[in-house]
Scaffold this motif. Structure first.
Motif, short mmCIF file in Angstrom:
data_model
loop_
_atom_site.label_atom_id
_atom_site.label_comp_id
_atom_site.label_asym_id
_atom_site.label_seq_id
_atom_site.Cartn_x
_atom_site.Cartn_y
_atom_site.Cartn_z
N UNK A 1 6.76 0.83 6.69
CA UNK A 1 7.27 2.05 6.06
C UNK A 1 6.98 3.32 6.87
N UNK A 2 5.93 3.30 7.69
CA UNK A 2 5.58 4.48 8.47
C UNK A 2 6.65 4.84 9.50
N UNK A 3 7.38 3.85 10.01
CA UNK A 3 8.36 4.11 11.08
C UNK A 3 9.75 3.57 10.74
N UNK A 4 9.91 2.98 9.56
CA UNK A 4 11.17 2.33 9.20
C UNK A 4 12.36 3.28 9.30
N UNK A 5 12.17 4.50 8.82
CA UNK A 5 13.28 5.47 8.81
C UNK A 5 13.42 6.11 10.18
N UNK A 6 14.45 5.71 10.92
CA UNK A 6 14.62 6.21 12.29
C UNK A 6 15.01 7.69 12.29
N UNK B 1 1.96 -8.06 10.09
CA UNK B 1 1.62 -6.84 10.84
C UNK B 1 1.47 -5.65 9.90
N UNK B 2 2.33 -5.57 8.89
CA UNK B 2 2.23 -4.48 7.92
C UNK B 2 0.91 -4.53 7.18
N UNK B 3 0.50 -5.71 6.76
CA UNK B 3 -0.74 -5.83 5.98
C UNK B 3 -1.98 -5.66 6.86
N UNK B 4 -1.94 -6.15 8.11
CA UNK B 4 -3.13 -5.99 8.96
C UNK B 4 -3.39 -4.53 9.28
N UNK C 1 2.74 11.26 6.23
CA UNK C 1 3.25 9.90 6.42
C UNK C 1 2.12 8.93 6.73
N UNK C 2 1.12 9.39 7.48
CA UNK C 2 0.00 8.52 7.87
C UNK C 2 -0.84 8.08 6.67
N UNK C 3 -0.72 8.77 5.53
CA UNK C 3 -1.45 8.32 4.35
C UNK C 3 -1.02 6.93 3.91
N UNK C 4 0.17 6.52 4.35
CA UNK C 4 0.65 5.18 4.02
C UNK C 4 -0.26 4.10 4.60
N UNK C 5 -1.03 4.45 5.64
CA UNK C 5 -1.93 3.48 6.28
C UNK C 5 -3.35 3.53 5.70
N UNK C 6 -3.55 4.20 4.58
CA UNK C 6 -4.87 4.25 3.96
C UNK C 6 -5.38 2.83 3.74
N UNK C 7 -6.60 2.51 4.18
CA UNK C 7 -7.11 1.15 4.06
C UNK C 7 -7.19 0.68 2.61
N UNK D 1 8.06 7.13 -2.88
CA UNK D 1 6.62 7.08 -2.63
C UNK D 1 6.29 6.23 -1.41
N UNK D 2 6.94 5.06 -1.28
CA UNK D 2 6.60 4.14 -0.20
C UNK D 2 7.05 4.67 1.16
N UNK D 3 8.21 5.30 1.22
CA UNK D 3 8.76 5.73 2.50
C UNK D 3 8.63 7.25 2.72
#
Length: 376
Positions: A273-278, A46-49, A12-18, A198-200
């Protein structure tokens, strides 16, 4: 090889790849959810930063006219690339409430838009007069603005920019061209399901079903076909496995077992997307995160806009961030940190948290950071 929750957290953390810039981040994600609450900044910023180095609050709104980006809805309202928007149009839309309450208003607003080419909602009010229309939240809003929103939803208008956060509408010739030569329905729906996975992802199969259902708002005339496309994808296009008995799915290119072990501290917004799905959050992190902006103050346990805080890929608490002091920059970023029971404030954790808060300080144009802790 069997998968573990740790494998899924790392994946899931790959979603934050710079990404090297805002456009690159949009191209990779395809969709960034928007939200009007600014605490300490809007969700889209916040998502983009979290993915773009040296990103500053408001950069998306400032850069938007130069980007390959459109405002649209899939699975919620936000920003998409035009390649993704091609999956959503042509969109067949039933009669809207504003049309029923004000017959002929859509045609009048359309005429003003075509005459001027670009309009602020106040321009249409000035041209056609103020009138009220009921909205979906039980209140009232300007009928002409609702009509502009309807034209935008139909693909007859686009958002050309924002003026102090207010949408400015223009013509959408690229969607006129798309109506003349649309993608096939099977291609559109297959790519929508793949985008969501892919996104979530990797995510529980039940969560992908929910996201697909939400995307019916973006494809209102294809809701039944969208469910069929999901069933087809689950039979072959997506990979699946059970983790702790829970069926997970992901796109073949992103196998969870290939992800490197996560490091450092990250703070993300509730719509990321990293935390959207509770459902996934609670399974992978062992506790329930709650978005409490609409919870009465006495009942809040984390805060008005608590931002999930992760250390080495594991959610260990939350942060409430605010900027105090002079407007226009130079104030203090106040960070109230809540930690889960048993989380130790080691020197490594503290150093990583300081680095992450300094990123937010620069993002919000603050001069310094003040930190407080609440160990629950």
């Amino acid at each position: 090889m069997s998968l573990t929750p740790a494998d899924l957290r790392a994946a899931a953390l790959r979603n934050l790849t710079p990404a090297p810039g805002v456009q690159a981040a949009l191209d990779r994600m395809g969709f960034v959810q928007a939200d009007p609450i600014r605490a300490p900044a809007r969700a889209q910023d916040l998502t983009l930063m979290a993915r773009v180095k040296d990103y500053r609050a408001g950069d998306l709104e400032r850069l938007y006219p130069t980007l390959d980006a459109e405002e649209d809805i899939i699975p919620n309202y936000g920003f998409v690339t035009r390649d993704v928007q091609r999956l959503l149009h042509p969109r067949e839309v039933p009669e809207t409430r504003v049309e029923r309450e004000h017959p002929g208003l859509i045609a009048d607003v359309r005429a003003v838009l075509h005459e001027r080419g670009e309009v602020h909602p106040r321009d249409v009010i000035a041209a056609l007069g103020a009138r009220r229309a009921s909205n979906y939240w039980g209140g009232n809003s300007q009928a002409t603005t609702r009509a502009l929103d309807a034209l935008h939803y139909r693909g007859e208008a686009r958002i050309v920019r924002r003026d102090g956060g207010v949408r400015v509408y223009g013509l959408a010739p690229h969607l006129d061209a798309l109506r003349a030569d649309p993608l096939t329905t099977p291609d559109r729906l297959r790519e929508v399901v793949r985008l969501l996975a892919r996104l979530y992802g990797p995510l529980p199969e039940a969560s992908l079903r929910y996201l697909t259902s939400l995307s019916g708002y973006g494809l209102p005339h294809l809701r039944v076909d969208l469910r069929s496309a999901l069933r087809d994808a689950l039979k072959g296009d997506l990979e699946r496995a059970r983790v702790d008995g829970l069926p997970y799915v992901w796109v073949p290119d992103d196998h969870p077992g290939d992800a490197p072990a996560p490091r450092g501290v990250r703070i993300v917004n509730p719509f990321d997307p990293l935390v959207w799905d509770r459902r996934r959050f609670e399974h992978l992190h062992g506790w329930a995160y709650r978005f409490e902006a609409y919870t009465p103050t006495p009942k809040r346990t984390m805060g008005y806009y608590a931002l999930p805080l992760l250390h080495a890929g594991h959610a260990v608490g939350w942060a409430n961030l605010s900027v105090g002091g002079p407007s226009g920059g130079g104030g203090t970023l106040n960070a109230a940190i809540g930690l889960r029971p048993g989380v130790r404030r080691t020197s490594a954790f503290t150093a990583a948290l300081d680095r992450e808060l300094d990123r937010h300080r620069a993002f919000l144009n603050a001069a310094q950071v003040a930190v407080s802790f609440d160990q629950t």
